[in-house]
Design a protein around this motif. Structure first.
Motif, PDB file in Angstrom:
ATOM      1  N   PRO A 211       0.833  -1.201   0.000  1.00  0.00           N
ATOM      2  CA  PRO A 211       0.000   0.000   0.000  1.00  0.00           C
ATOM      3  C   PRO A 211       0.874   1.261   0.000  1.00  0.00           C
ATOM      4  O   PRO A 211       1.817   1.367   0.787  1.00  0.00           O
ATOM      5  CB  PRO A 211      -0.801  -0.105   1.293  1.00  0.00           C
ATOM      6  N   TYR A 212       0.567   2.181  -0.887  1.00  0.00           N
ATOM      7  CA  TYR A 212       1.365   3.397  -1.032  1.00  0.00           C
ATOM      8  C   TYR A 212       1.308   4.284   0.207  1.00  0.00           C
ATOM      9  O   TYR A 212       2.312   4.866   0.611  1.00  0.00           O
ATOM     10  CB  TYR A 212       0.888   4.181  -2.255  1.00  0.00           C
ATOM     11  N   ALA A 213       0.140   4.398   0.832  1.00  0.00           N
ATOM     12  CA  ALA A 213      -0.061   5.349   1.921  1.00  0.00           C
ATOM     13  C   ALA A 213       0.968   5.187   3.028  1.00  0.00           C
ATOM     14  O   ALA A 213       1.459   6.169   3.574  1.00  0.00           O
ATOM     15  CB  ALA A 213      -1.471   5.208   2.496  1.00  0.00           C
ATOM     16  N   ARG A 214       1.319   3.955   3.384  1.00  0.00           N
ATOM     17  CA  ARG A 214       2.251   3.718   4.484  1.00  0.00           C
ATOM     18  C   ARG A 214       3.614   3.215   3.998  1.00  0.00           C
ATOM     19  O   ARG A 214       4.397   2.676   4.771  1.00  0.00           O
ATOM     20  CB  ARG A 214       1.641   2.736   5.484  1.00  0.00           C
ATOM     21  N   SER A 215       3.891   3.443   2.710  1.00  0.00           N
ATOM     22  CA  SER A 215       5.185   3.028   2.167  1.00  0.00           C
ATOM     23  C   SER A 215       6.272   4.009   2.621  1.00  0.00           C
ATOM     24  O   SER A 215       6.013   5.178   2.903  1.00  0.00           O
ATOM     25  CB  SER A 215       5.141   2.991   0.642  1.00  0.00           C
ATOM     26  N   GLU A 216       7.494   3.510   2.687  1.00  0.00           N
ATOM     27  CA  GLU A 216       8.608   4.370   3.095  1.00  0.00           C
ATOM     28  C   GLU A 216       8.769   5.545   2.128  1.00  0.00           C
ATOM     29  O   GLU A 216       9.057   6.664   2.553  1.00  0.00           O
ATOM     30  CB  GLU A 216       9.906   3.549   3.161  1.00  0.00           C
ATOM     31  N   ALA A 217       8.541   5.317   0.841  1.00  0.00           N
ATOM     32  CA  ALA A 217       8.657   6.391  -0.141  1.00  0.00           C
ATOM     33  C   ALA A 217       7.651   7.508   0.143  1.00  0.00           C
ATOM     34  O   ALA A 217       8.002   8.696   0.131  1.00  0.00           O
ATOM     35  CB  ALA A 217       8.439   5.839  -1.547  1.00  0.00           C
ATOM     36  N   HIS A 218       6.408   7.137   0.401  1.00  0.00           N
ATOM     37  CA  HIS A 218       5.379   8.134   0.682  1.00  0.00           C
ATOM     38  C   HIS A 218       5.650   8.853   1.996  1.00  0.00           C
ATOM     39  O   HIS A 218       5.547  10.082   2.087  1.00  0.00           O
ATOM     40  CB  HIS A 218       3.998   7.478   0.709  1.00  0.00           C
ATOM     41  N   LEU A 219       6.017   8.109   3.038  1.00  0.00           N
ATOM     42  CA  LEU A 219       6.280   8.722   4.342  1.00  0.00           C
ATOM     43  C   LEU A 219       7.474   9.676   4.277  1.00  0.00           C
ATOM     44  O   LEU A 219       7.445  10.751   4.872  1.00  0.00           O
ATOM     45  CB  LEU A 219       6.506   7.646   5.403  1.00  0.00           C
ATOM     46  N   THR A 220       8.502   9.308   3.539  1.00  0.00           N
ATOM     47  CA  THR A 220       9.666  10.184   3.376  1.00  0.00           C
ATOM     48  C   THR A 220       9.266  11.471   2.666  1.00  0.00           C
ATOM     49  O   THR A 220       9.668  12.574   3.061  1.00  0.00           O
ATOM     50  CB  THR A 220      10.781   9.456   2.604  1.00  0.00           C
ATOM     51  N   GLU A 221       8.441  11.341   1.641  1.00  0.00           N
ATOM     52  CA  GLU A 221       7.937  12.513   0.910  1.00  0.00           C
ATOM     53  C   GLU A 221       7.120  13.413   1.843  1.00  0.00           C
ATOM     54  O   GLU A 221       7.274  14.636   1.843  1.00  0.00           O
ATOM     55  CB  GLU A 221       7.078  12.045  -0.264  1.00  0.00           C
ATOM     56  N   LEU A 222       6.265  12.806   2.656  1.00  0.00           N
ATOM     57  CA  LEU A 222       5.456  13.584   3.601  1.00  0.00           C
ATOM     58  C   LEU A 222       6.329  14.322   4.605  1.00  0.00           C
ATOM     59  O   LEU A 222       6.069  15.481   4.927  1.00  0.00           O
ATOM     60  CB  LEU A 222       4.483  12.676   4.356  1.00  0.00           C
ATOM     61  N   LEU A 223       7.352  13.653   5.116  1.00  0.00           N
ATOM     62  CA  LEU A 223       8.223  14.276   6.119  1.00  0.00           C
ATOM     63  C   LEU A 223       8.942  15.507   5.574  1.00  0.00           C
ATOM     64  O   LEU A 223       9.282  16.406   6.328  1.00  0.00           O
ATOM     65  CB  LEU A 223       9.244  13.267   6.642  1.00  0.00           C
ATOM     66  N   GLU A 224       9.158  15.545   4.272  1.00  0.00           N
ATOM     67  CA  GLU A 224       9.832  16.692   3.673  1.00  0.00           C
ATOM     68  C   GLU A 224       8.957  17.941   3.637  1.00  0.00           C
ATOM     69  O   GLU A 224       9.468  19.046   3.591  1.00  0.00           O
ATOM     70  CB  GLU A 224      10.301  16.348   2.251  1.00  0.00           C
ATOM     71  N   ARG A 225       7.624  17.764   3.678  1.00  0.00           N
ATOM     72  CA  ARG A 225       6.750  18.927   3.516  1.00  0.00           C
ATOM     73  C   ARG A 225       5.725  19.130   4.627  1.00  0.00           C
ATOM     74  O   ARG A 225       5.057  20.153   4.676  1.00  0.00           O
ATOM     75  CB  ARG A 225       6.045  18.868   2.165  1.00  0.00           C
TER      76      ARG A 225
END
Length: 174
Positions: A64-78
């Motif tokens: 699932p994209y929502a809790r993927s490391e890629a998505h979470l890393t992107e969220l943490l940046e903004r």
């Protein structure tokens, strides 16, 4: 009297800093959880190795994209940009500071009585948020990559001690 007052100033400053970092941590987790909840649960991302195994297969899995490391890393940046939507509220009894949304996610009116909302508050909160997001990035990703209960308390109080005084703070509903 002057010496007694002078000895209290560092305590008030330390409490303010602790309140700020605790509030920033709790607001950061709230915002991350809200952002995760806004992602279509059917959206997935491929994870794993894109190399071809000797048998011709690939070790790729869809998560699932929502809790993927890629998505979470992107969220943490903004995500710390959202701190401009928070104000500071002081408890009249304890004089402890907490941070509350002044602009709701869905546009409904918020109760802003007793909430201080200015550039100093939002810039301090944003700076604290960015510091926490950078220092505890691995922990945030670890906790949020799985649906966990009480992430705010577990991360902000138990894992980081940012809120060691605040285990009694009620959970905010977004």
């Amino acid at each position: 009297l002057t010496m007694a007052l002078a000895s209290l100033v560092p305590v008030a400053g330390a409490r303010r800093s602790q309140d700020l970092h605790c509030g920033a941590c709790r607001a950061l987790v709230d915002e991350l959880e809200w952002e995760i909840s806004q992602v279509d649960p059917r959206k997935t991302i491929q994870m794993g190795s894109f190399r071809i195994n000797p048998d011709g297969s690939q070790s790729v899995v869809e998560v699932p994209y929502a809790r993927s490391e890629a998505h979470l890393t992107e969220l943490l940046e903004r995500v710390c940009e959202k701190m401009k939507e928070y104000g500071e509220k002081t408890d009249p009894a304890t004089h402890r500071k907490s941070y509350v949304r002044v602009i709701s996610h869905d546009g409904t009116k918020m109760n802003l009585s007793g909430v201080k909302f200015d550039g100093d508050v939002t810039s301090s909160l944003k700076f604290a948020c960015e510091s926490i997001a950078e220092e505890y990035e691995d922990e945030l990703i670890e906790f949020l990559s799985h649906e966990a209960e009480n992430v705010k308390d577990r991360l902000c109080s138990k894992r980081t001690d940012l809120c060691d005084h605040a285990l009694h703070i009620p959970h905010d509903e977004l």
